[in-house]
Scaffold this active site. Sequence first.
Site, PDB file in Angstrom:
ATOM      1  N   PRO A  92       0.850  -1.194   0.000  1.00 23.81           N
ATOM      2  CA  PRO A  92       0.000   0.000   0.000  1.00 23.81           C
ATOM      3  C   PRO A  92       0.885   1.243   0.000  1.00 23.81           C
ATOM      4  O   PRO A  92       1.978   1.232   0.577  1.00 23.81           O
ATOM      5  CB  PRO A  92      -0.780  -0.113   1.313  1.00 23.81           C
ATOM      6  CG  PRO A  92      -0.004  -1.046   2.172  1.00 23.81           C
ATOM      7  CD  PRO A  92       0.796  -1.937   1.267  1.00 23.81           C
ATOM      8  N   ALA A  95       1.642   4.214   3.512  1.00 28.84           N
ATOM      9  CA  ALA A  95       1.073   3.433   4.610  1.00 28.84           C
ATOM     10  C   ALA A  95       2.121   2.933   5.594  1.00 28.84           C
ATOM     11  O   ALA A  95       1.845   2.079   6.420  1.00 28.84           O
ATOM     12  CB  ALA A  95       0.294   2.254   4.038  1.00 28.84           C
ATOM     13  N   GLY A  98       7.079   1.497   3.327  1.00 25.39           N
ATOM     14  CA  GLY A  98       8.285   1.788   2.540  1.00 25.39           C
ATOM     15  C   GLY A  98       8.110   1.627   1.040  1.00 25.39           C
ATOM     16  O   GLY A  98       9.046   1.228   0.342  1.00 25.39           O
ATOM     17  N   SER A  99       6.927   1.972   0.526  1.00 23.48           N
ATOM     18  CA  SER A  99       6.666   1.736  -0.906  1.00 23.48           C
ATOM     19  C   SER A  99       7.571   2.571  -1.811  1.00 23.48           C
ATOM     20  O   SER A  99       8.066   2.084  -2.825  1.00 23.48           O
ATOM     21  CB  SER A  99       5.196   1.987  -1.240  1.00 23.48           C
ATOM     22  OG  SER A  99       4.830   3.309  -0.892  1.00 23.48           O
ATOM     23  N   SER A 100       7.832   3.846  -1.457  1.00 18.94           N
ATOM     24  CA  SER A 100       8.622   4.682  -2.376  1.00 18.94           C
ATOM     25  C   SER A 100      10.084   4.218  -2.423  1.00 18.94           C
ATOM     26  O   SER A 100      10.697   4.205  -3.491  1.00 18.94           O
ATOM     27  CB  SER A 100       8.524   6.169  -2.008  1.00 18.94           C
ATOM     28  OG  SER A 100       8.992   6.393  -0.710  1.00 18.94           O
ATOM     29  N   ASP A 143      14.295   3.154   5.362  1.00 15.28           N
ATOM     30  CA  ASP A 143      13.485   2.459   4.344  1.00 15.28           C
ATOM     31  C   ASP A 143      14.381   1.965   3.208  1.00 15.28           C
ATOM     32  O   ASP A 143      14.240   0.846   2.719  1.00 15.28           O
ATOM     33  CB  ASP A 143      12.443   3.410   3.732  1.00 15.28           C
ATOM     34  CG  ASP A 143      11.310   3.732   4.693  1.00 15.28           C
ATOM     35  OD1 ASP A 143      11.463   3.457   5.898  1.00 15.28           O
ATOM     36  OD2 ASP A 143      10.285   4.270   4.236  1.00 15.28           O
TER      37      ASP A 143
HETATM   38  O1  PMV Z   1       6.080   5.847   6.568  1.00 18.87           O
HETATM   39  P1  PMV Z   1       7.321   5.450   5.881  1.00 18.87           P
HETATM   40  O2  PMV Z   1       7.293   4.072   5.334  1.00 18.87           O
HETATM   41  O3  PMV Z   1       7.765   6.443   4.866  1.00 18.87           O
HETATM   42  O4  PMV Z   1       8.477   5.379   7.029  1.00 18.87           O
HETATM   43  C1  PMV Z   1       9.089   6.554   7.451  1.00 18.87           C
HETATM   44  C2  PMV Z   1       9.995   6.342   8.649  1.00 18.87           C
HETATM   45  C3  PMV Z   1      10.333   7.663   9.349  1.00 18.87           C
HETATM   46  O5  PMV Z   1      11.194   7.335  10.443  1.00 18.87           O
HETATM   47  C4  PMV Z   1       9.097   8.343   9.889  1.00 18.87           C
HETATM   48  C5  PMV Z   1      11.042   8.640   8.418  1.00 18.87           C
HETATM   49  C6  PMV Z   1      12.479   8.286   8.071  1.00 18.87           C
HETATM   50  O6  PMV Z   1      13.002   8.885   7.111  1.00 18.87           O
HETATM   51  O7  PMV Z   1      13.088   7.454   8.753  1.00 18.87           O
END
Ligand code: PMV
Length: 317
Positions: A92, A95, A98-100, A143
Amino acid sequence: MAYGHGKVILFGEHSVVHGRPALALAVERGSEVHAQKTSGPTVLSIAPWGVDVDTGDAVNEGREPLQRALKVARAFYQDQVELALSATMNLPSGAGMGSSAALGVAVLRAMDDARGLTRSDDEIYERSLAWERVFHGNPSGVDNAMATHGGMAVFKKGEPLARIVPRHRVRLIAAYSGSSSSTKTMVESVARQFQKEPERVGKLFDSIAAIVSNGKLALEQGDMKSLGQLMTLNQKLLASLLLSTAEIEEMIAVAVEAGALGAKVTGAGGGGCIIALVESDEQYASVKRALTGLGKTVYDVEAGANAGAANQESGAT
Ligand code: PMV
């Protein structure tokens, strides 16, 4: 095959942006990209999302960040090779899975493969950070590290990834709340709180760092009960940074009531996914039933004692 993994964060999201460690687990679910040479410009099509962007001069209306990211990736090559890239995506979006980063790693690997180039994972990781910055402004890199390397590890900015070998299989249920959030917005909100109250928020980050250390020990010792309690504790600290929502809290309460050992939001928060820890088949079935009963889509996330990650979707409704 050009592939990037998705991930869940067991402990340490947000504080990881501010130099503390995070403990994350890659999921098999991710993005796969195939490349074919074309006369140009380079095009990226993401079939499940009905999205096409290209590196041409015309702006791809409504898809500017993805178009910019593709241009960043293309700019790593000074050659005339143009590609038609087609991506499958089974995570998803927005969400917390880590999709991007998964897409960025897969695109960069496909661009190399089509040129007959091989590059180390560390270089792919570095390049994928440039991709990720387009979407998230100031990503910690957790990510991207998991998307590139897979497995389970403690990540800290500027340090080598420290692999974790859990004593027992780790079994989580991820459930999507149905509402996405912008990681960039959530990260900026925490940065503002830190700027306003450096002492309080700094201590909070330090408490989360202690949870990461204890979580690593619990995994290595196979102490699932403590692992669950640490997840619930981390969630309380994230909620005090205004990263939870009523919907997320309801999902967590329902999961714990149904027998989960602990549960928390994963990733940026403000929506997105929760993860709930289960141990027995009975707990698994009960938590899954409770969350699907709320109308949520659930994903199995597992890491074996060999620290490999296996993952399949289940009972999505
Ligand atoms: O929500 P996501 O999958 O983009 O995870 C971000 C994780 C964070 O710690 C909030 C941001 C980061 O760059 O580490």
